[in-house]
Motif scaffolding. Structure first.
Motif, PDB file in Angstrom:
ATOM      1  N   MET A   1      12.452  -8.194 -15.877  1.00  0.00           N
ATOM      2  CA  MET A   1      13.369  -7.077 -16.554  1.00  0.00           C
ATOM      3  C   MET A   1      12.549  -6.616 -17.595  1.00  0.00           C
ATOM      4  N   ARG A   2      12.534  -5.420 -17.938  1.00  0.00           N
ATOM      5  CA  ARG A   2      12.007  -4.576 -18.966  1.00  0.00           C
ATOM      6  C   ARG A   2      13.171  -4.263 -20.176  1.00  0.00           C
ATOM      7  N   LEU A   3      13.091  -4.496 -21.336  1.00  0.00           N
ATOM      8  CA  LEU A   3      13.864  -4.228 -22.467  1.00  0.00           C
ATOM      9  C   LEU A   3      13.309  -3.237 -23.466  1.00  0.00           C
ATOM     10  N   ARG A   4      14.260  -2.362 -24.087  1.00  0.00           N
ATOM     11  CA  ARG A   4      13.787  -1.476 -25.232  1.00  0.00           C
ATOM     12  C   ARG A   4      14.779  -1.891 -26.335  1.00  0.00           C
ATOM     13  N   VAL A   5      14.106  -2.238 -27.426  1.00  0.00           N
ATOM     14  CA  VAL A   5      15.043  -2.525 -28.822  1.00  0.00           C
ATOM     15  C   VAL A   5      14.973  -1.209 -29.735  1.00  0.00           C
ATOM     16  N   GLU A   6      15.863  -0.905 -30.135  1.00  0.00           N
ATOM     17  CA  GLU A   6      16.136   0.106 -31.312  1.00  0.00           C
ATOM     18  C   GLU A   6      16.474  -0.411 -32.492  1.00  0.00           C
ATOM     19  N   ALA A  35       5.011  -1.385 -26.070  1.00  0.00           N
ATOM     20  CA  ALA A  35       5.124  -0.104 -26.738  1.00  0.00           C
ATOM     21  C   ALA A  35       5.957  -0.216 -28.087  1.00  0.00           C
ATOM     22  N   VAL A  36       5.189   0.165 -29.406  1.00  0.00           N
ATOM     23  CA  VAL A  36       6.079   0.036 -30.451  1.00  0.00           C
ATOM     24  C   VAL A  36       6.010   1.332 -31.260  1.00  0.00           C
ATOM     25  N   ASP A  37       7.109   1.935 -31.581  1.00  0.00           N
ATOM     26  CA  ASP A  37       7.112   3.167 -32.407  1.00  0.00           C
ATOM     27  C   ASP A  37       7.937   2.794 -33.803  1.00  0.00           C
ATOM     28  N   GLU A  46       9.082  -1.728 -26.645  1.00  0.00           N
ATOM     29  CA  GLU A  46       9.664  -2.134 -25.434  1.00  0.00           C
ATOM     30  C   GLU A  46       8.622  -3.177 -24.673  1.00  0.00           C
ATOM     31  N   GLY A  47       9.199  -3.811 -23.914  1.00  0.00           N
ATOM     32  CA  GLY A  47       8.328  -4.985 -23.219  1.00  0.00           C
ATOM     33  C   GLY A  47       9.333  -5.949 -22.204  1.00  0.00           C
ATOM     34  N   GLN A  74      20.187  -2.081 -31.051  1.00  0.00           N
ATOM     35  CA  GLN A  74      20.639  -1.774 -29.795  1.00  0.00           C
ATOM     36  C   GLN A  74      19.545  -2.254 -29.028  1.00  0.00           C
ATOM     37  N   VAL A  75      19.997  -3.064 -27.585  1.00  0.00           N
ATOM     38  CA  VAL A  75      19.051  -3.555 -26.695  1.00  0.00           C
ATOM     39  C   VAL A  75      19.405  -2.966 -25.137  1.00  0.00           C
TER      40      VAL A  75
END
Length: 83
Positions: A1-6, A35-37, A46-47, A74-75
């Motif tokens: 599973m891939r996740l994005r955290v903001e 990915a990191v912004d 993301e990862g 937020q994830v």
């Protein structure tokens, strides 16, 4: 599973990044993420699920210790396959 955290850390300082913001940036940049912004009003990373969740744990602990009074995050699940 891939996740994005903001996430964002507070209090804000538009003139200079406060210590808690610097720590948060260092945590996500050092994590094994794809990915990191990092920006002045919000940050994303993301990862794979394990890497994102480990980074979130470190981010919360270290940013609070460095003086953050509020951390909003937020994830989101963004995919099923790990890279």
């Amino acid at each position: 599973m891939r996740l994005r955290v903001e996430f964002t850390t507070e209090p804000f300082d538009l003139d200079e990044a406060p210590p808690h913001a610097v720590v948060a940036r260092e945590v996500v940049e050092a994590a094994e993420l794809d990915a990191v912004d990092v920006g002045p009003f919000g940050n994303t990373a993301e990862g794979g699920a394990d890497a994102v969740l480990a980074a979130v744990d470190a981010l919360l602990r270290k940013s609070l210790k460095a003086g953050a009074t509020r951390i909003s995050l937020q994830v989101n699940v963004i995919g099923e396959g790990d890279r």
